[in-house]
Design a protein around this motif. Structure first.
Motif, PDB file in Angstrom:
ATOM      1  N   ALA A  78       0.838  -1.203   0.000  1.00 37.42           N
ATOM      2  CA  ALA A  78       0.000   0.000   0.000  1.00 37.42           C
ATOM      3  C   ALA A  78       0.874   1.254   0.000  1.00 37.42           C
ATOM      4  O   ALA A  78       0.434   2.322  -0.431  1.00 37.42           O
ATOM      5  N   SER A  87      -2.513  13.736   2.088  1.00 34.09           N
ATOM      6  CA  SER A  87      -2.506  14.327   0.736  1.00 34.09           C
ATOM      7  C   SER A  87      -3.868  14.865   0.336  1.00 34.09           C
ATOM      8  O   SER A  87      -3.972  15.692  -0.569  1.00 34.09           O
ATOM      9  N   THR A 105     -11.751   9.492  -0.141  1.00 29.63           N
ATOM     10  CA  THR A 105     -10.989   8.325  -0.570  1.00 29.63           C
ATOM     11  C   THR A 105     -11.912   7.215  -1.087  1.00 29.63           C
ATOM     12  O   THR A 105     -13.027   7.038  -0.586  1.00 29.63           O
ATOM     13  N   MET A 149     -10.673   4.072  -1.120  1.00 31.17           N
ATOM     14  CA  MET A 149     -10.301   2.951  -0.250  1.00 31.17           C
ATOM     15  C   MET A 149      -9.298   3.482   0.772  1.00 31.17           C
ATOM     16  O   MET A 149      -8.329   4.151   0.407  1.00 31.17           O
ATOM     17  N   ASN A 207      -6.262   3.818   3.107  1.00 27.36           N
ATOM     18  CA  ASN A 207      -4.907   3.256   3.234  1.00 27.36           C
ATOM     19  C   ASN A 207      -4.605   2.866   4.678  1.00 27.36           C
ATOM     20  O   ASN A 207      -3.617   2.188   4.943  1.00 27.36           O
TER      21      ASN A 207
HETATM   22  C1  PLP Z   1      -5.211   6.916  -0.020  1.00 30.00           C
HETATM   23  C2  PLP Z   1      -3.961   7.616  -0.423  1.00 30.00           C
HETATM   24  N1  PLP Z   1      -4.043   8.851  -0.925  1.00 30.00           N
HETATM   25  C3  PLP Z   1      -2.957   9.527  -1.317  1.00 30.00           C
HETATM   26  C4  PLP Z   1      -1.706   8.979  -1.214  1.00 30.00           C
HETATM   27  C5  PLP Z   1      -0.523   9.773  -1.676  1.00 30.00           C
HETATM   28  O1  PLP Z   1       0.082   9.121  -2.746  1.00 30.00           O
HETATM   29  P1  PLP Z   1       1.425   9.712  -3.375  1.00 30.00           P
HETATM   30  O2  PLP Z   1       2.403   9.811  -2.258  1.00 30.00           O
HETATM   31  O3  PLP Z   1       1.803   8.717  -4.411  1.00 30.00           O
HETATM   32  O4  PLP Z   1       1.070  11.041  -3.950  1.00 30.00           O
HETATM   33  C6  PLP Z   1      -1.561   7.703  -0.680  1.00 30.00           C
HETATM   34  C7  PLP Z   1      -0.223   7.114  -0.480  1.00 30.00           C
HETATM   35  O5  PLP Z   1       0.020   6.356   0.437  1.00 30.00           O
HETATM   36  C8  PLP Z   1      -2.718   6.998  -0.283  1.00 30.00           C
HETATM   37  O6  PLP Z   1      -2.636   5.762   0.226  1.00 30.00           O
END
Ligand code: PLP
Length: 397
Positions: free
Chosen positions: A22, A116, A160, A162, A164
């Motif tokens: 993940a 994020s 989201t 799903m 993380n």
């Molecule tokens: C649900 C989710 N959103 C956003 C991100 C951010 O992804 P990135 O670091 O590839 O921009 C992740 C990374 O773990 C994530 O699991």
């Protein structure tokens, strides 16, 4: 079928038990070869030079755009390549947010969003004074939603697909419908979802959707932002520079058409080209097969882990409505000690807040341990992990 054979890292490190997909997935040989072949045979800058090599490189880069569009049911020009999903969300928060949102407008997030999908909205809050609201999360990792959380003030919803942290796959449909009824736009963070099931942006009726190539068996440094054509045309470029313009004058410029107006500067050409190989690879295996394997592994892992003393699952305890991400705590053993103990036996898991401090605070948890599986994992990987967890538990209690 032994999918590990497709992934060179498992040949290089036969002892490796990788349960952190993940965070980022391992890369199959064909993706590594595609990136290498690009540098060996095509390397050239795209969209600018008229020579044959530039033309071939441009064709390869644009072929990935078409593949990604087909992968999620979009049109080719609705696909924008970014550095990662995070950049895609920032692009929307800035370009859409600063154009269409004003002080007092509400943006609805959930408490289980990745940082994020929180920080860019907090930055917008600091800049223009929007109000951030959060959906609560139930113990199965589903949004607590009865319609009342989307109001006339809600102008944007960003959720989201799903989690993380919990592995849950929340039901987005009623929220998307409610948002659209109120005229709000919606972004889906499909970083985790896109790895485990097929996505159709038309069916989902998402206005924007993001994911990262590196979690989807592709290279790092490539992200995808999907946006509905009409919306992408209405919002301004995020970054300025070469590639994203039609004309530049001393005091003004005109942006290029979509998608190029959002792709300033030289992109990760080799990464984008290699990402096509990753998508082709998983489409060849098929999501039906991937889900079958991952569901079986998740069910097996839940069952085995549940027998361990002092272990508590954080999030759904069953294999339904979830992907293969399992968070847990163990009374008497800090998650970092769990991860460290496993690491000493070549087992990689993640421990911490998983970039989800809002949920951790809401649930009063300092951290969890997280196992995340992919279709290349095996029951043997889980057995080794459970056995080592038993030893770690014994050592600390
Ligand atoms: C649900 C989710 N959103 C956003 C991100 C951010 O992804 P990135 O670091 O590839 O921009 C992740 C990374 O773990 C994530 O699991």
């Amino acid at each position: 079928m032994d999918f590990k054979r497709d992934f060179p890292i498992f040949k290089q490190r036969p002892e490796l038990v990788y349960l952190d997909s993940a965070a980022t997935s391992q890369k199959p040989q064909i993706v590594l070869e595609a990136e290498n072949t690009y540098y060996e045979k095509l390397n050239s800058n795209i969209h600018r030079s008229a020579h044959f090599l530039a033309e071939e490189a441009t064709l390869a880069y644009e072929a990935t755009r078409q593949t990604v569009a087909d992968f999620i049911g979009a049109q080719k020009h609705e696909i924008i390549f970014t550095r990662n999903a995070t950049e895609g969300i920032n692009l929307v928060a800035r370009s859409f947010g600063e154009t269409f949102l004003k002080k007092g407008d509400e943006v609805l997030l959930s408490k289980m969003e990745h940082h994020s999908n929180i920080v860019p909205w907090l930055q917008l809050k600091e800049k223009i004074g929007i109000v951030i609201q959060y959906l609560d999360i139930d113990e199965n990792g589903q949004f607590i939603f009865d319609g009342s959380q989307v109001t006339d003030k809600t102008k944007f919803v960003s959720l989201t697909g799903m989690s993380n942290i919990l592995g849950s796959i929340p039901n987005l449909k009623p929220i998307i419908a409610a948002a659209h009824t109120k005229g709000a736009k919606i972004l889906i963070d499909a970083c985790q979802l896109a790895v485990h099931q097929s996505i159709d942006v038309q069916q989902l009726d998402a206005d924007f959707l993001v994911f990262s190539a590196h979690k989807l068996y592709g290279p790092t440094g490539v992200g995808v932002l999907y946006g509905k054509e009409g919306l992408l045309k209405k919002i301004p470029p995020f970054l300025g520079g070469g590639e994203m313009i039609q004309e530049v004058f001393e005091q003004s410029f005109t942006p290029a058409d979509i998608p190029h107006k959002f792709e300033a500067g030289t992109p990760n050409i080799a990464g984008v080209v290699a990402f096509k190989a990753a998508i082709d690879y998983i489409r060849q295996i098929s999501f039906d097969e991937i889900q079958k394997i991952e569901n079986e592994l998740t069910t097996y892992a839940l069952e085995k882990l549940s027998r361990l003393p002092d272990l508590t699952f954080i999030g759904p305890k069953k294999a339904e409505n979830r992907g293969p991400v399992i968070s847990f705590t163990m009374q008497g053993v800090h998650p970092h000690d769990i991860a460290e103990g496993l690491s000493q036996k070549d087992i990689c898991i993640r421990a911490g807040h998983h970039c989800g401090q809002v949920l951790m605070d809401a649930w009063g948890l300092p951290a969890t341990a997280r196992i995340s599986l992919a279709f290349y994992n095996t029951k043997n990987d889980i057995d080794q992990t459970v056995k080592t967890l038993e030893e770690v538990h014994k050592y600390f209690t």
